[in-house]
Structures are given as C-alpha cells and as structure tokens.
Design an enzyme around this catalytic site. Structure first.
Site, PDB file in Angstrom:
ATOM      1  N   HIS A   1       8.943   1.112   3.673  1.00 37.90           N
ATOM      2  CA  HIS A   1      10.016   1.094   4.679  1.00 37.90           C
ATOM      3  C   HIS A   1      10.841  -0.161   4.454  1.00 37.90           C
ATOM      4  O   HIS A   1      10.577  -0.952   3.528  1.00 37.90           O
ATOM      5  CB  HIS A   1       9.424   1.163   6.089  1.00 37.90           C
ATOM      6  CG  HIS A   1       8.345   0.161   6.349  1.00 37.90           C
ATOM      7  ND1 HIS A   1       8.586  -1.202   6.343  1.00 37.90           N
ATOM      8  CD2 HIS A   1       7.010   0.304   6.571  1.00 37.90           C
ATOM      9  CE1 HIS A   1       7.474  -1.843   6.583  1.00 37.90           C
ATOM     10  NE2 HIS A   1       6.474  -0.962   6.711  1.00 37.90           N
TER      11      HIS A   1
ATOM     12  N   MET B   1       0.838  -1.202   0.000  1.00 34.37           N
ATOM     13  CA  MET B   1       0.000   0.000   0.000  1.00 34.37           C
ATOM     14  C   MET B   1       0.876   1.255   0.000  1.00 34.37           C
ATOM     15  O   MET B   1       0.389   2.357   0.235  1.00 34.37           O
ATOM     16  CB  MET B   1      -0.946  -0.009   1.195  1.00 34.37           C
ATOM     17  CG  MET B   1      -1.918  -1.196   1.134  1.00 34.37           C
ATOM     18  SD  MET B   1      -3.429  -0.945   2.034  1.00 34.37           S
ATOM     19  CE  MET B   1      -2.820  -0.764   3.699  1.00 34.37           C
TER      20      MET B   1
ATOM     21  N   GLY C   1       4.743 -10.399   3.829  1.00 39.50           N
ATOM     22  CA  GLY C   1       5.448 -10.364   5.107  1.00 39.50           C
ATOM     23  C   GLY C   1       4.723 -11.147   6.190  1.00 39.50           C
ATOM     24  O   GLY C   1       3.489 -11.159   6.254  1.00 39.50           O
TER      25      GLY C   1
ATOM     26  N   ARG D   1       2.007   2.460   9.585  1.00 39.91           N
ATOM     27  CA  ARG D   1       1.178   3.112  10.604  1.00 39.91           C
ATOM     28  C   ARG D   1       1.995   3.622  11.794  1.00 39.91           C
ATOM     29  O   ARG D   1       1.482   4.410  12.589  1.00 39.91           O
ATOM     30  CB  ARG D   1       0.067   2.161  11.082  1.00 39.91           C
ATOM     31  CG  ARG D   1      -0.970   1.907   9.998  1.00 39.91           C
ATOM     32  CD  ARG D   1      -2.220   1.213  10.517  1.00 39.91           C
ATOM     33  NE  ARG D   1      -3.290   1.246   9.534  1.00 39.91           N
ATOM     34  CZ  ARG D   1      -3.627   0.238   8.721  1.00 39.91           C
ATOM     35  NH1 ARG D   1      -2.978  -0.896   8.782  1.00 39.91           N
ATOM     36  NH2 ARG D   1      -4.614   0.367   7.856  1.00 39.91           N
TER      37      ARG D   1
ATOM     38  N   HIS E   1       9.106  -3.534   3.582  1.00 41.24           N
ATOM     39  CA  HIS E   1       8.736  -3.716   2.171  1.00 41.24           C
ATOM     40  C   HIS E   1       9.972  -3.997   1.313  1.00 41.24           C
ATOM     41  O   HIS E   1       9.956  -4.853   0.432  1.00 41.24           O
ATOM     42  CB  HIS E   1       8.063  -2.457   1.619  1.00 41.24           C
ATOM     43  CG  HIS E   1       6.818  -2.029   2.332  1.00 41.24           C
ATOM     44  ND1 HIS E   1       6.761  -0.927   3.159  1.00 41.24           N
ATOM     45  CD2 HIS E   1       5.566  -2.552   2.330  1.00 41.24           C
ATOM     46  CE1 HIS E   1       5.538  -0.779   3.620  1.00 41.24           C
ATOM     47  NE2 HIS E   1       4.787  -1.760   3.141  1.00 41.24           N
TER      48      HIS E   1
HETATM   49  P1  AMP Z   1       1.370  -2.997   3.445  1.00 44.94           P
HETATM   50  O1  AMP Z   1       1.966  -1.926   2.586  1.00 44.94           O
HETATM   51  O2  AMP Z   1       1.283  -2.642   4.887  1.00 44.94           O
HETATM   52  O3  AMP Z   1       0.082  -3.549   2.873  1.00 44.94           O
HETATM   53  O4  AMP Z   1       2.381  -4.217   3.401  1.00 44.94           O
HETATM   54  C1  AMP Z   1       2.788  -4.773   2.190  1.00 44.94           C
HETATM   55  C2  AMP Z   1       3.547  -6.035   2.452  1.00 44.94           C
HETATM   56  O5  AMP Z   1       4.696  -5.744   3.245  1.00 44.94           O
HETATM   57  C3  AMP Z   1       2.732  -7.076   3.238  1.00 44.94           C
HETATM   58  O6  AMP Z   1       3.013  -8.372   2.724  1.00 44.94           O
HETATM   59  C4  AMP Z   1       3.272  -6.922   4.640  1.00 44.94           C
HETATM   60  O7  AMP Z   1       3.153  -8.093   5.427  1.00 44.94           O
HETATM   61  C5  AMP Z   1       4.719  -6.599   4.366  1.00 44.94           C
HETATM   62  N1  AMP Z   1       5.326  -5.924   5.519  1.00 44.94           N
HETATM   63  C6  AMP Z   1       4.906  -4.775   6.106  1.00 44.94           C
HETATM   64  N2  AMP Z   1       5.678  -4.487   7.182  1.00 44.94           N
HETATM   65  C7  AMP Z   1       6.586  -5.489   7.281  1.00 44.94           C
HETATM   66  C8  AMP Z   1       7.649  -5.787   8.186  1.00 44.94           C
HETATM   67  N3  AMP Z   1       7.925  -4.997   9.227  1.00 44.94           N
HETATM   68  N4  AMP Z   1       8.371  -6.907   7.981  1.00 44.94           N
HETATM   69  C9  AMP Z   1       8.093  -7.736   6.935  1.00 44.94           C
HETATM   70  N5  AMP Z   1       7.108  -7.503   6.048  1.00 44.94           N
HETATM   71  C10 AMP Z   1       6.360  -6.409   6.215  1.00 44.94           C
END
Ligand code: AMP
Length: 281
Positions: free
Chosen positions: A34, A30, A148, A188, A37
């Site tokens: 960081h 999304m 993740g 977040r 990702h």
């Molecule tokens: P998001 O942008 O929050 O939807 O996350 C995108 C992808 O990055 C998802 O597969 C998450 O599980 C992964 N992700 C987000 N934060 C972390 C983290 N701290 N460690 C590993 N993977 C992460």
C-alpha cells in the site's frame, strides 16, 4: 524491473551495481503493498542508485493461531505498484529458499526492548523479525535499509541489532502514512469489515486527543486511561495503551518527549499505531 526468487539470482542481479559501487537501498516487506510501503520505496529512490524490495511472509515471526496462512499474498499487484515507483529489483523468495531444508540452530534475540509492548502479547515475534532481517541484510548487503515508524518498536529493535552487531549499513526510519480519516495504512486493514473499518480511525483520534490532553497538562496515567476507555467504548479489545520515551525506555519526567503506543483488536484483527509527542522546553 527484475523479479528474483532465489538468493543466487538476486546476487547475480546485484553484481553490476556492487562492482560499480552503486548505493544499494533495501525495503523489506511482507507484500500486499500500500501507500505506506511505496513511501519507503520513494525514500529509498531519493538517496540510492538501486532499490531492492523484498516480499516475504516470514513464518517464524508469526505465533501459533496468528494470521500466517491467511496473510494476503498479492505478488502480481505488488509488482505493478513497485514498477510504478521505480523499484529496480523485487526479491520474492519461497520459505524453502530462505530457511532451507535443514533445522536452524541460530537465534537472534535483542534483549529488553523486545520484551515490552508487542513482545508481551507476541512472544518470539521480534526474534523472528531479527532473524529474517539479518538474513535479508546478509543476502542483499544494502548500504541503506528503510523501515516504517508504523512499527516503531520493530524499527527500534532493528536499529539496536545493527548497532550491536556492527552491521555495515544505515537504517532510515520513515513516518507513518495514514488514510484520510487517520487510520494508519496496514495490510491487515483489509481484514476489517465495512463496519469495523468505520470504527478503526478511533485509534488515531484517541491518540490525537491524548496529545492535546497532555499539552494541556493532564496527568499521563489519566490520559492513558482515557484512551483505553474510549477504545473499549468503540468496541475494541485493548491489548495495551502505553507511553515510553522515544528510545522505548520508561518515562522519567512529565515534560519529556514521548511516544504513545496502542495495540487493540477489532474482532480478530489486531491493529497497532503510535504517535510521537513533543513538549517545548
Ligand atoms: P510489512 O509489510 O507490514 O512487514 O511492512 C513493511 C515495512 O513497511 C515496515 O518497515 C513497516 O513499518 C512499513 N509500513 C507498513 N505500513 C506503513 C505505514 N502506514 N506507514 C509507514 N510505513 C509503513
């Protein structure tokens, strides 16, 4: 690195890779990227020839009153970070590009495992995830997709979805990336005040303490209650502190490998984390 905002553009960009049978890796996000990702992108680079990262804040996985409108959108910064780790194509579609002007009549529901944990407090959330991930898989048609373990339940839901519907790709789970003080990286975390950010690592500390107590033989129910009390004392509003088997089924024996799950709010910010705990047999 190319950035595509339309399905047609992405398909055209991927055509040479597809026609030469290159391995396509896909990392759905999304945005507001960081190190968590970027670790997924590096894992993808290792085993794939071409890596696509999608950046799409998916409206249908947010509930009423959740942070869809305020979710950070930082495409320029994200593009720089992705160029540095060797991403080949960014897919950053608009909501209209993804959902069109016509009402959507198809839903995708993975039963049972979506009704637990985050599914309890975020009804419909995993349906929204399942729909967008299915759409993105159909658009990108990757060989491998990377998720993740930070979102452990989401990863389990996607594995189930891929298995149940014979989606022709392999799902790869990547361990949680944490800040030095243990806080799981998350877009977040940026919502937290300085004071809240200082308190937030209590989540990981309480998980590690629980791990130690379990290894010392303390009863699971006691250990979970301790975590909950510690979080409440630190100023969190606890949503849940739970333990499940690694496949998200209820714990059956005291000595089986398990995952501890926490969801808790600091002010308006809802944080989640988990820790896998292994017992030597
Ligand atoms: P998001 O942008 O929050 O939807 O996350 C995108 C992808 O990055 C998802 O597969 C998450 O599980 C992964 N992700 C987000 N934060 C972390 C983290 N701290 N460690 C590993 N993977 C992460």
């Amino acid at each position: 690195m190319k950035t595509e905002t339309t399905i047609q553009g992405l398909t055209a960009s991927l055509a040479p890779a597809r026609s030469t049978k290159k391995m396509i890796g896909f990392v759905p996000t999304m945005g507001n990227l960081h190190e968590g990702h970027l670790t997924l992108v590096r894992a993808a680079k290792k085993i794939c020839d071409v890596v696509v990262v999608s950046i799409f804040v998916n409206p249908i996985q947010f509930g009423v009153g959740e942070d869809f409108d305020s979710y950070p959108r930082t495409l320029e910064q994200d593009s720089r970070l992705l160029a540095d780790v060797g991403c080949d194509i960014i897919f950053a579609p608009s909501v209209e590009q993804m959902y069109g002007k016509h009402p959507r009549l198809t839903n995708i529901r993975v039963n049972q495992i979506t009704e637990d944990l985050c599914g309890q407090s975020r009804p419909g959330h995993f349906d929204g995830v399942a729909v967008v991930v299915t759409k993105l898989f159909n658009i990108v048609q990757p060989d491998y997709a990377f998720f993740g373990e930070k979102d452990y339940q989401q990863l389990a839901v996607i594995r189930q979805l891929v298995q149940d519907l014979n989606m022709p790709l392999e799902v790869i789970g990547v361990p949680i990336v944490r800040a030095e003080d243990g806080l799981a990286l998350s877009s977040r975390n940026g919502y937290l005040s300085e004071q809240q950010r200082a308190v937030a690592p209590t989540i990981y500390q309480s998980l590690k303490q629980a791990e130690q107590q379990l290894h010392e033989g303390q009863a699971l129910s006691e250990v979970l209650a301790n975590v909950s009390a510690q979080l409440t004392h630190a100023g969190f509003i606890v949503d849940y502190v739970e333990a499940r088997q690694t496949n998200l089924q209820p714990i059956e024996r005291f000595d089986q490998d398990l995952v501890l799950f926490i969801a808790a709010k600091l002010g308006a910010t809802r944080l989640i984390d988990n820790l896998q705990i292994h017992f030597k047999t």
